[in-house]
Design a protein around this motif. Structure first.
Motif, short mmCIF file in Angstrom:
data_model
loop_
_atom_site.label_atom_id
_atom_site.label_comp_id
_atom_site.label_asym_id
_atom_site.label_seq_id
_atom_site.Cartn_x
_atom_site.Cartn_y
_atom_site.Cartn_z
N TYR A 1 0.93 -0.60 -5.61
CA TYR A 1 -0.14 0.38 -5.77
C TYR A 1 0.03 1.18 -7.06
O TYR A 1 -0.88 1.91 -7.47
N ALA A 2 1.20 1.04 -7.71
CA ALA A 2 1.51 1.81 -8.91
C ALA A 2 2.12 0.90 -9.96
O ALA A 2 2.61 -0.19 -9.64
N HIS B 1 0.83 -1.20 0.00
CA HIS B 1 0.00 0.00 0.00
C HIS B 1 0.87 1.25 0.00
O HIS B 1 2.11 1.17 0.12
N GLU B 2 0.26 2.40 -0.10
CA GLU B 2 1.00 3.65 -0.27
C GLU B 2 1.80 4.05 0.96
O GLU B 2 2.69 4.89 0.87
N ASP B 3 1.50 3.44 2.11
CA ASP B 3 2.29 3.73 3.32
C ASP B 3 3.31 2.63 3.61
O ASP B 3 3.90 2.59 4.69
N GLY C 1 6.34 11.71 -8.11
CA GLY C 1 5.36 11.01 -7.29
C GLY C 1 4.32 10.27 -8.08
O GLY C 1 4.06 10.58 -9.26
N TYR C 2 3.70 9.28 -7.43
CA TYR C 2 2.67 8.49 -8.10
C TYR C 2 1.38 9.29 -8.19
O TYR C 2 0.82 9.72 -7.18
N GLN C 3 0.91 9.43 -9.41
CA GLN C 3 -0.37 10.07 -9.69
C GLN C 3 -1.01 9.28 -10.81
O GLN C 3 -0.32 8.88 -11.76
N SER D 1 4.58 7.01 -3.42
CA SER D 1 3.33 7.64 -3.00
C SER D 1 3.67 8.93 -2.26
O SER D 1 4.84 9.21 -1.97
N ARG D 2 2.66 9.70 -1.91
CA ARG D 2 2.90 10.91 -1.13
C ARG D 2 3.59 10.56 0.19
O ARG D 2 4.53 11.24 0.61
N HIS D 3 3.12 9.50 0.82
CA HIS D 3 3.70 9.07 2.10
C HIS D 3 5.17 8.70 1.93
O HIS D 3 6.03 9.15 2.72
#
Length: 333
Positions: free
Chosen positions: A201-202, A32-34, A320-322, A289-291
């Motif tokens: 996640y990406a 996950h992103e974290d 970053g992932y977008q 991710s942002r995290h």
């Protein structure tokens, strides 16, 4: 006559296959992103295995492996912070029984699981797989660009891989015994399915533009660490388990054998062959991710290659992932 050591090993393999061939294990490791992960594991025992066990004193023990108590025991070996969040036992197809368990871990670096690197020397002493998440601050040509997150999969042990010359060459008589056993082996493996897959996640990338993997042209987020089924084919389009030379390598425990690796090495372009990485898996890369950006890249200078503008401060809007749009650019370093 087979040498005593080889005969003992061969008998052990055949005894194991009489059970393994009735087994399916599919495990998905989702990051996950974290950097926490969810692990979903489906274990299925066929009607054939259940019936075989019922003919002995092993019936209760076999079915107990699907029970919550056995699953909870496995959690203890998955790494620090591992938790079982759900578990169910259900009927499968053709009279089979299966358990589906979902686990969580707070960070992927804590994760431990059964290793698919069967070609490692002295495999029984290091059957666990470990993960390492790491940031990339210096780019290279190809898909390894500065500003990505990498995940590396390695055996817990650092022992070297067994060389091809470590196993004595079989005698002609021994080879014939292996060939005679091939149909037995093939029958025992019916119903077998093993899959261990990593999901990001990406979209994922690898460190070389020449590395071929399934889904590379479609922004896949999945990568198979191992995917083997009794229904797989060899590189010539025939049944994998009916390939005599491959079967000899498997019976001799030569999981890095030339016939086996020549077939599995085509998995990136051929969806009918097994996926297997006997010598290890290259790191998997994906955007932060942002995290993960805040944790690893905020305030850092990234060493982009000159073609991509050279060194500069990390910027989430750039690396970053977008979610992709039709106009987004995903060029390589």
């Amino acid at each position: 006559m087979l040498r005593p050591i080889r005969l003992s090993a061969l008998c052990s393999i055949i005894a194991l296959l009489s059970l393994v061939g009735c087994l399916q294990i599919e495990t998905r490791v989702q990051i996950h992103e974290d950097a926490s992960i969810t692990v979903t594991e489906r274990m299925q025992f066929s009607r054939r295995l259940i019936d075989l066990a019922a003919q002995s004193e092993d019936a209760a023990g076999v079915l107990a492996m699907l029970e919550r108590k056995a699953v909870e025991a496995r959690v203890e070996h998955m790494g620090e912070g591992a938790k079982l969040v759900s578990h169910e036992i259900r009927d499968g197809e053709q009279g089979s029984k299966e358990s589906v368990a979902v686990f969580t871990l707070p960070h992927i670096n804590n994760f431990r699981y059964v290793s698919p690197y069967l070609a490692r020397e002295n495999y029984p002493n290091h059957t666990m797989l470990q993960c390492e998440l790491f940031p990339v601050y210096e780019g290279r040509s190809g898909h390894r660009r500065a500003g990505v997150i990498g995940v590396r999969f390695t055996p817990v042990s650092s022992e070297r891989r067994r060389g091809d010359d470590d196993t004595p060459a079989p005698t002609p008589q021994e080879l014939q015994i292996y060939r005679d056993l091939q149909p037995v082996f093939q029958d025992m493996m019916q119903g077998l399915r093993l899959r261990l897959v990593f999901e990001s996640y990406a979209p994922i990338r690898f460190g070389s533009i020449y590395y071929r993997y399934r889904g590379r042209g479609g922004d896949t987020k999945e990568y198979d660490l191992i995917d083997f089924s009794c229904e797989d084919l060899d590189r010539h389009g025939y049944e994998f388990l009916a390939n005599e030379e491959i079967m000899i390598e498997l019976l001799r425990r030569q999981f890095g054998g030339s016939n086996l690796t020549a077939t599995t090495g085509q998995h990136g372009d051929n969806l009918t062959v097994p996926v297997f990485h006997p010598t290890g898996i290259p790191p998997v890369y994906f955007p932060p991710s942002r995290h993960l950006f805040d944790e690893h890249f905020e305030g850092r200078t990234l060493q982009f290659i000159q073609r991509r503008g050279g060194p500069r401060d990390a910027d989430f809007d750039e690396i970053g992932y977008q979610p992709r749009t039709a106009d987004s650019d995903d060029g390589d370093d």
